[in-house]
Write a protein that holds these residues in place. Structure first.
Motif, PDB file in Angstrom:
ATOM      1  N   LEU A 198     -30.845 -55.862  58.943  1.00  0.00           N
ATOM      2  CA  LEU A 198     -31.126 -56.879  59.954  1.00  0.00           C
ATOM      3  C   LEU A 198     -31.401 -58.260  59.382  1.00  0.00           C
ATOM      4  CD1 LEU A 198     -33.453 -54.942  62.420  1.00  0.00           C
ATOM      5  CD2 LEU A 198     -31.026 -55.443  62.689  1.00  0.00           C
ATOM      6  N   TYR A 199     -32.052 -58.296  58.213  1.00  0.00           N
ATOM      7  CA  TYR A 199     -32.501 -59.571  57.671  1.00  0.00           C
ATOM      8  C   TYR A 199     -31.802 -59.962  56.371  1.00  0.00           C
ATOM      9  CZ  TYR A 199     -36.106 -58.912  61.164  1.00  0.00           C
ATOM     10  OH  TYR A 199     -36.765 -58.710  62.350  1.00  0.00           O
ATOM     11  N   GLY A 200     -30.871 -59.134  55.917  1.00  0.00           N
ATOM     12  CA  GLY A 200     -30.083 -59.473  54.742  1.00  0.00           C
ATOM     13  C   GLY A 200     -30.818 -59.405  53.415  1.00  0.00           C
ATOM     14  N   TRP A 201     -31.918 -58.660  53.361  1.00  0.00           N
ATOM     15  CA  TRP A 201     -32.641 -58.523  52.102  1.00  0.00           C
ATOM     16  C   TRP A 201     -31.752 -57.807  51.093  1.00  0.00           C
ATOM     17  CZ3 TRP A 201     -38.505 -57.736  51.565  1.00  0.00           C
ATOM     18  CH2 TRP A 201     -39.198 -58.632  52.377  1.00  0.00           C
ATOM     19  N   THR A 202     -31.924 -58.147  49.835  1.00  0.00           N
ATOM     20  CA  THR A 202     -31.226 -57.473  48.746  1.00  0.00           C
ATOM     21  C   THR A 202     -32.263 -56.758  47.884  1.00  0.00           C
ATOM     22  OG1 THR A 202     -31.405 -59.376  47.275  1.00  0.00           O
ATOM     23  CG2 THR A 202     -29.456 -59.280  48.707  1.00  0.00           C
ATOM     24  N   ASP A 203     -31.783 -55.957  46.945  1.00  0.00           N
ATOM     25  CA  ASP A 203     -32.720 -55.245  46.067  1.00  0.00           C
ATOM     26  C   ASP A 203     -33.635 -56.209  45.321  1.00  0.00           C
ATOM     27  OD1 ASP A 203     -31.921 -52.691  46.807  1.00  0.00           O
ATOM     28  OD2 ASP A 203     -30.356 -52.607  45.278  1.00  0.00           O
ATOM     29  N   SER A 204     -33.116 -57.377  44.972  1.00  0.00           N
ATOM     30  CA  SER A 204     -33.951 -58.348  44.256  1.00  0.00           C
ATOM     31  C   SER A 204     -35.082 -58.887  45.135  1.00  0.00           C
ATOM     32  CB  SER A 204     -33.099 -59.494  43.710  1.00  0.00           C
ATOM     33  OG  SER A 204     -32.517 -60.222  44.763  1.00  0.00           O
ATOM     34  N   ASP A 205     -34.892 -58.889  46.444  1.00  0.00           N
ATOM     35  CA  ASP A 205     -35.950 -59.344  47.344  1.00  0.00           C
ATOM     36  C   ASP A 205     -37.149 -58.398  47.333  1.00  0.00           C
ATOM     37  OD1 ASP A 205     -34.662 -61.670  48.328  1.00  0.00           O
ATOM     38  OD2 ASP A 205     -33.430 -60.409  49.636  1.00  0.00           O
ATOM     39  N   PHE A 206     -36.913 -57.153  46.970  1.00  0.00           N
ATOM     40  CA  PHE A 206     -38.003 -56.180  46.919  1.00  0.00           C
ATOM     41  C   PHE A 206     -38.750 -56.241  45.594  1.00  0.00           C
ATOM     42  CE2 PHE A 206     -35.098 -54.510  50.095  1.00  0.00           C
ATOM     43  CZ  PHE A 206     -35.963 -54.269  51.146  1.00  0.00           C
ATOM     44  N   ALA A 207     -38.193 -56.919  44.616  1.00  0.00           N
ATOM     45  CA  ALA A 207     -38.813 -57.056  43.298  1.00  0.00           C
ATOM     46  C   ALA A 207     -39.662 -58.329  43.282  1.00  0.00           C
ATOM     47  CB  ALA A 207     -37.747 -57.089  42.211  1.00  0.00           C
ATOM     48  N   VAL A 208     -40.620 -58.392  44.145  1.00  0.00           N
ATOM     49  CA  VAL A 208     -41.486 -59.558  44.275  1.00  0.00           C
ATOM     50  C   VAL A 208     -42.424 -59.605  43.078  1.00  0.00           C
ATOM     51  CG1 VAL A 208     -43.260 -60.638  45.720  1.00  0.00           C
ATOM     52  CG2 VAL A 208     -41.385 -59.405  46.774  1.00  0.00           C
ATOM     53  N   THR A 209     -42.567 -60.790  42.485  1.00  0.00           N
ATOM     54  CA  THR A 209     -43.424 -60.905  41.309  1.00  0.00           C
ATOM     55  C   THR A 209     -44.887 -60.676  41.651  1.00  0.00           C
ATOM     56  OG1 THR A 209     -43.464 -63.290  41.614  1.00  0.00           O
ATOM     57  CG2 THR A 209     -41.893 -62.436  40.029  1.00  0.00           C
ATOM     58  N   ASP A 210     -45.322 -61.126  42.808  1.00  0.00           N
ATOM     59  CA  ASP A 210     -46.716 -60.929  43.203  1.00  0.00           C
ATOM     60  C   ASP A 210     -46.762 -60.084  44.468  1.00  0.00           C
ATOM     61  OD1 ASP A 210     -49.409 -60.993  43.644  1.00  0.00           O
ATOM     62  OD2 ASP A 210     -49.573 -63.163  43.745  1.00  0.00           O
ATOM     63  N   ARG A 211     -46.580 -58.793  44.284  1.00  0.00           N
ATOM     64  CA  ARG A 211     -46.536 -57.863  45.410  1.00  0.00           C
ATOM     65  C   ARG A 211     -47.834 -57.888  46.221  1.00  0.00           C
ATOM     66  NH1 ARG A 211     -42.853 -54.236  46.518  1.00  0.00           N
ATOM     67  NH2 ARG A 211     -41.959 -54.330  44.461  1.00  0.00           N
ATOM     68  N   GLY A 212     -48.955 -58.111  45.552  1.00  0.00           N
ATOM     69  CA  GLY A 212     -50.241 -58.166  46.250  1.00  0.00           C
ATOM     70  C   GLY A 212     -50.282 -59.269  47.279  1.00  0.00           C
ATOM     71  N   SER A 213     -49.735 -60.434  46.925  1.00  0.00           N
ATOM     72  CA  SER A 213     -49.711 -61.558  47.869  1.00  0.00           C
ATOM     73  C   SER A 213     -48.802 -61.261  49.052  1.00  0.00           C
ATOM     74  CB  SER A 213     -49.228 -62.830  47.175  1.00  0.00           C
ATOM     75  OG  SER A 213     -50.174 -63.247  46.231  1.00  0.00           O
ATOM     76  N   LEU A 214     -47.657 -60.610  48.794  1.00  0.00           N
ATOM     77  CA  LEU A 214     -46.755 -60.246  49.888  1.00  0.00           C
ATOM     78  C   LEU A 214     -47.445 -59.278  50.830  1.00  0.00           C
ATOM     79  CD1 LEU A 214     -44.011 -60.317  51.323  1.00  0.00           C
ATOM     80  CD2 LEU A 214     -43.283 -58.457  49.821  1.00  0.00           C
ATOM     81  N   MET A 215     -48.133 -58.289  50.288  1.00  0.00           N
ATOM     82  CA  MET A 215     -48.813 -57.312  51.140  1.00  0.00           C
ATOM     83  C   MET A 215     -49.932 -57.973  51.944  1.00  0.00           C
ATOM     84  SD  MET A 215     -47.157 -54.610  50.930  1.00  0.00           S
ATOM     85  CE  MET A 215     -48.255 -53.571  51.880  1.00  0.00           C
ATOM     86  N   GLU A 216     -50.643 -58.884  51.321  1.00  0.00           N
ATOM     87  CA  GLU A 216     -51.707 -59.601  52.011  1.00  0.00           C
ATOM     88  C   GLU A 216     -51.124 -60.405  53.175  1.00  0.00           C
ATOM     89  OE1 GLU A 216     -54.651 -62.986  50.492  1.00  0.00           O
ATOM     90  OE2 GLU A 216     -54.669 -61.170  49.234  1.00  0.00           O
ATOM     91  N   GLU A 217     -50.044 -61.104  52.908  1.00  0.00           N
ATOM     92  CA  GLU A 217     -49.377 -61.899  53.948  1.00  0.00           C
ATOM     93  C   GLU A 217     -48.812 -60.992  55.040  1.00  0.00           C
ATOM     94  OE1 GLU A 217     -48.857 -65.474  55.516  1.00  0.00           O
ATOM     95  OE2 GLU A 217     -49.408 -65.372  53.408  1.00  0.00           O
ATOM     96  N   PHE A 218     -48.211 -59.867  54.640  1.00  0.00           N
ATOM     97  CA  PHE A 218     -47.664 -58.887  55.585  1.00  0.00           C
ATOM     98  C   PHE A 218     -48.744 -58.414  56.555  1.00  0.00           C
ATOM     99  CE2 PHE A 218     -47.561 -54.266  56.325  1.00  0.00           C
ATOM    100  CZ  PHE A 218     -46.501 -54.191  57.213  1.00  0.00           C
ATOM    101  N   HIS A 219     -49.894 -58.036  56.021  1.00  0.00           N
ATOM    102  CA  HIS A 219     -50.971 -57.531  56.879  1.00  0.00           C
ATOM    103  C   HIS A 219     -51.501 -58.630  57.799  1.00  0.00           C
ATOM    104  CE1 HIS A 219     -51.218 -53.440  55.519  1.00  0.00           C
ATOM    105  NE2 HIS A 219     -51.122 -53.868  54.270  1.00  0.00           N
ATOM    106  N   GLN A 220     -51.522 -59.853  57.308  1.00  0.00           N
ATOM    107  CA  GLN A 220     -51.960 -60.964  58.148  1.00  0.00           C
ATOM    108  C   GLN A 220     -50.988 -61.170  59.305  1.00  0.00           C
ATOM    109  OE1 GLN A 220     -52.685 -64.573  55.999  1.00  0.00           O
ATOM    110  NE2 GLN A 220     -53.363 -65.676  57.798  1.00  0.00           N
ATOM    111  N   VAL A 221     -49.692 -61.154  59.022  1.00  0.00           N
ATOM    112  CA  VAL A 221     -48.677 -61.304  60.075  1.00  0.00           C
ATOM    113  C   VAL A 221     -48.795 -60.154  61.065  1.00  0.00           C
ATOM    114  CG1 VAL A 221     -46.191 -61.240  60.576  1.00  0.00           C
ATOM    115  CG2 VAL A 221     -47.039 -62.617  58.673  1.00  0.00           C
ATOM    116  N   LEU A 222     -48.881 -58.954  60.546  1.00  0.00           N
ATOM    117  CA  LEU A 222     -48.948 -57.762  61.396  1.00  0.00           C
ATOM    118  C   LEU A 222     -50.156 -57.816  62.319  1.00  0.00           C
ATOM    119  CD1 LEU A 222     -47.139 -55.250  61.614  1.00  0.00           C
ATOM    120  CD2 LEU A 222     -48.752 -54.068  60.136  1.00  0.00           C
ATOM    121  N   GLU A 223     -51.286 -58.258  61.785  1.00  0.00           N
ATOM    122  CA  GLU A 223     -52.512 -58.320  62.565  1.00  0.00           C
ATOM    123  C   GLU A 223     -52.484 -59.446  63.597  1.00  0.00           C
ATOM    124  OE1 GLU A 223     -56.992 -59.210  61.318  1.00  0.00           O
ATOM    125  OE2 GLU A 223     -56.109 -57.468  60.305  1.00  0.00           O
ATOM    126  N   GLU A 224     -51.973 -60.616  63.190  1.00  0.00           N
ATOM    127  CA  GLU A 224     -51.982 -61.784  64.074  1.00  0.00           C
ATOM    128  C   GLU A 224     -50.926 -61.726  65.169  1.00  0.00           C
ATOM    129  OE1 GLU A 224     -51.371 -65.140  61.544  1.00  0.00           O
ATOM    130  OE2 GLU A 224     -53.409 -65.111  60.761  1.00  0.00           O
TER     131      GLU A 224
END
Length: 76
Positions: free
Chosen positions: A20-46
């Motif tokens: 749906l969003y065109g992510w590639t395998d490299s998009d999943f190799a985030v250098t700061d996974r903790g920040s992505l998860m923190e942002e994800f939970h914020q989006v999900l909650e808000e």
């Protein structure tokens, strides 16, 4: 709906992000996974809610990951 198996659920989220969003395998190799998860939970909650006690769907999680990544990219 019963308990979801975590690996199957996240595999489905990954599939949605790619299709749906065109992510590639490299998009999943985030250098700061903790920040992505923190942002994800914020989006999900808000931006999402629980309707009639039903758990959030795969598509909701995929959208929240996508939005979290967009927010992070705007800050860079």
């Amino acid at each position: 709906m019963g308990e979801r198996e975590r690996p199957a659920f996240f595999a489905a989220v990954k599939h949605e992000l790619k299709s749906l969003y065109g992510w590639t395998d490299s998009d999943f190799a985030v250098t700061d996974r903790g920040s992505l998860m923190e942002e994800f939970h914020q989006v999900l909650e808000e931006a999402t809610g629980r309707h009639f006690g039903i758990e959030k769907k795969v598509s909701t999680h995929a959208w929240a990951y996508h939005m979290a990544r967009q927010r992070m990219n705007r800050r860079e």
